[in-house]
Motif scaffolding. Sequence first.
Motif, PDB file in Angstrom:
ATOM      1  N   SER A 198      -8.327  27.100 -13.513  1.00  0.00           N
ATOM      2  CA  SER A 198      -8.881  28.882 -13.862  1.00  0.00           C
ATOM      3  C   SER A 198      -7.560  29.852 -13.877  1.00  0.00           C
ATOM      4  O   SER A 198      -7.915  30.645 -14.043  1.00  0.00           O
ATOM      5  CB  SER A 198     -10.447  28.834 -12.838  1.00  0.00           C
ATOM      6  OG  SER A 198      -9.650  29.120 -11.874  1.00  0.00           O
ATOM      7  N   ASP A 241     -20.723  27.967  -5.981  1.00  0.00           N
ATOM      8  CA  ASP A 241     -18.852  27.498  -6.732  1.00  0.00           C
ATOM      9  C   ASP A 241     -19.186  28.123  -8.054  1.00  0.00           C
ATOM     10  O   ASP A 241     -17.649  27.758  -8.907  1.00  0.00           O
ATOM     11  CB  ASP A 241     -19.147  26.348  -7.010  1.00  0.00           C
ATOM     12  CG  ASP A 241     -18.342  25.807  -5.131  1.00  0.00           C
ATOM     13  OD1 ASP A 241     -17.679  26.959  -4.935  1.00  0.00           O
ATOM     14  OD2 ASP A 241     -18.982  24.618  -4.444  1.00  0.00           O
ATOM     15  N   ARG A 242     -20.306  28.733  -8.626  1.00  0.00           N
ATOM     16  CA  ARG A 242     -20.475  28.839  -9.829  1.00  0.00           C
ATOM     17  C   ARG A 242     -19.626  30.020 -10.341  1.00  0.00           C
ATOM     18  O   ARG A 242     -18.845  29.685 -11.553  1.00  0.00           O
ATOM     19  CB  ARG A 242     -22.070  29.202  -9.883  1.00  0.00           C
ATOM     20  CG  ARG A 242     -22.764  29.752 -11.653  1.00  0.00           C
ATOM     21  CD  ARG A 242     -22.413  28.632 -12.294  1.00  0.00           C
ATOM     22  NE  ARG A 242     -21.861  28.585 -14.156  1.00  0.00           N
ATOM     23  CZ  ARG A 242     -23.419  29.131 -14.924  1.00  0.00           C
ATOM     24  NH1 ARG A 242     -24.023  28.220 -14.322  1.00  0.00           N
ATOM     25  NH2 ARG A 242     -23.548  28.595 -16.230  1.00  0.00           N
ATOM     26  N   ILE A 245     -11.435  22.779 -10.272  1.00  0.00           N
ATOM     27  CA  ILE A 245     -11.831  23.895 -11.192  1.00  0.00           C
ATOM     28  C   ILE A 245     -11.294  25.428 -10.684  1.00  0.00           C
ATOM     29  O   ILE A 245     -11.141  25.724 -11.798  1.00  0.00           O
ATOM     30  CB  ILE A 245     -13.814  23.668 -10.952  1.00  0.00           C
ATOM     31  CG1 ILE A 245     -14.233  22.819 -11.588  1.00  0.00           C
ATOM     32  CG2 ILE A 245     -13.685  25.305 -11.860  1.00  0.00           C
ATOM     33  CD1 ILE A 245     -15.488  22.960 -11.426  1.00  0.00           C
ATOM     34  N   PRO A 302     -14.826  21.455  -6.725  1.00  0.00           N
ATOM     35  CA  PRO A 302     -14.215  23.019  -6.811  1.00  0.00           C
ATOM     36  C   PRO A 302     -12.441  23.646  -6.706  1.00  0.00           C
ATOM     37  O   PRO A 302     -12.848  24.671  -7.576  1.00  0.00           O
ATOM     38  CB  PRO A 302     -15.268  23.875  -5.817  1.00  0.00           C
ATOM     39  CG  PRO A 302     -16.234  22.952  -5.421  1.00  0.00           C
ATOM     40  CD  PRO A 302     -15.371  21.491  -5.468  1.00  0.00           C
ATOM     41  N   LEU A 349     -16.560  27.973 -12.000  1.00  0.00           N
ATOM     42  CA  LEU A 349     -16.494  27.218 -13.389  1.00  0.00           C
ATOM     43  C   LEU A 349     -16.550  28.396 -14.025  1.00  0.00           C
ATOM     44  O   LEU A 349     -15.962  28.079 -15.207  1.00  0.00           O
ATOM     45  CB  LEU A 349     -18.136  26.515 -13.015  1.00  0.00           C
ATOM     46  CG  LEU A 349     -18.173  25.907 -14.507  1.00  0.00           C
ATOM     47  CD1 LEU A 349     -17.375  25.102 -14.819  1.00  0.00           C
ATOM     48  CD2 LEU A 349     -20.077  24.829 -13.783  1.00  0.00           C
ATOM     49  N   ASP A 405     -15.646  17.715 -10.588  1.00  0.00           N
ATOM     50  CA  ASP A 405     -16.701  18.371  -9.861  1.00  0.00           C
ATOM     51  C   ASP A 405     -16.820  19.101  -8.826  1.00  0.00           C
ATOM     52  O   ASP A 405     -16.618  19.124  -7.890  1.00  0.00           O
ATOM     53  CB  ASP A 405     -17.907  17.397  -9.622  1.00  0.00           C
ATOM     54  CG  ASP A 405     -17.524  15.984  -9.055  1.00  0.00           C
ATOM     55  OD1 ASP A 405     -16.197  15.879  -9.087  1.00  0.00           O
ATOM     56  OD2 ASP A 405     -18.164  14.895  -8.888  1.00  0.00           O
ATOM     57  N   VAL A 426     -23.664  22.533  -9.890  1.00  0.00           N
ATOM     58  CA  VAL A 426     -22.635  23.504  -9.529  1.00  0.00           C
ATOM     59  C   VAL A 426     -23.209  24.222  -8.260  1.00  0.00           C
ATOM     60  O   VAL A 426     -24.300  24.752  -8.524  1.00  0.00           O
ATOM     61  CB  VAL A 426     -21.643  24.033 -10.227  1.00  0.00           C
ATOM     62  CG1 VAL A 426     -20.978  24.646  -9.403  1.00  0.00           C
ATOM     63  CG2 VAL A 426     -20.942  22.847 -11.039  1.00  0.00           C
ATOM     64  N   PRO A 430     -23.534  22.833 -15.517  1.00  0.00           N
ATOM     65  CA  PRO A 430     -23.737  24.437 -14.504  1.00  0.00           C
ATOM     66  C   PRO A 430     -24.384  24.296 -13.603  1.00  0.00           C
ATOM     67  O   PRO A 430     -24.678  25.038 -12.190  1.00  0.00           O
ATOM     68  CB  PRO A 430     -24.519  25.625 -15.398  1.00  0.00           C
ATOM     69  CG  PRO A 430     -23.891  24.932 -16.485  1.00  0.00           C
ATOM     70  CD  PRO A 430     -23.708  23.682 -16.699  1.00  0.00           C
ATOM     71  N   LEU A 475     -16.322  18.999 -17.966  1.00  0.00           N
ATOM     72  CA  LEU A 475     -16.025  20.435 -17.265  1.00  0.00           C
ATOM     73  C   LEU A 475     -18.618  19.455 -16.582  1.00  0.00           C
ATOM     74  O   LEU A 475     -18.479  18.746 -17.213  1.00  0.00           O
ATOM     75  CB  LEU A 475     -16.695  21.262 -17.545  1.00  0.00           C
ATOM     76  CG  LEU A 475     -16.015  22.438 -18.262  1.00  0.00           C
ATOM     77  CD1 LEU A 475     -16.105  23.142 -18.481  1.00  0.00           C
ATOM     78  CD2 LEU A 475     -15.065  22.387 -17.119  1.00  0.00           C
TER      79      LEU A 475
END
Length: 188
Positions: free
Chosen positions: A20, A101-102, A16, A13, A105, A11, A97, A94, A91
């Motif tokens: 990514s 920050d979406r 994540i 960001p 993700l 969780d 989040v 959605p 994860l």
Amino acid sequence: MEDETEPVILDDPGRIKALSHPLRRRILHRLRAYGPATSTTIGDVLGANTGTTSYHLRQLEKYGFIEEIPERSTGRERWWRPADTPRDLRLPAPDTVAPEDRPVLDELIRVAHAEDLELFRRLPTEYARDRAWAMLSRGFAHMTEEGLAAFYEAYIELLHEHAHRREDAPPGARPVHIRLFTMPADED
């Protein structure tokens, strides 16, 4: 380290975002599958220059995915290994989040999906080449939401029961890709 059997929600960001980037994912996979390496050895294998791999290694270290091996590092040569991270890293939902920050993700999901598509592309060849290690199953079932959640948790438990970390793996163990995904079939 946290309990290996308890799921940990990814969780943060920053974490994540660290996952990514496609090259970071390849570096992390390389370290998990083959063990400790330097930025030079990773760069040689992955076709990237040492400066690039060094930068991405530092990003993975910053967010706790890898760590330096101080007793093996000398001068400018730094050795890296996977950090002792939870085996069940999930994860976030959605809707949990923050809107800003979406996109991060979404990018992680996009990059992971691209990796999965490449694995699916390779599957027929791997299945013909090495049947003992390339297995597949397709299923279809009617389940309740609760039943699907229970099935997923049982799958994760089964995976933990049979999986080993590289450093604890018995002789003959190999790294294998394992994927499970579900989606509603009534929306086709």
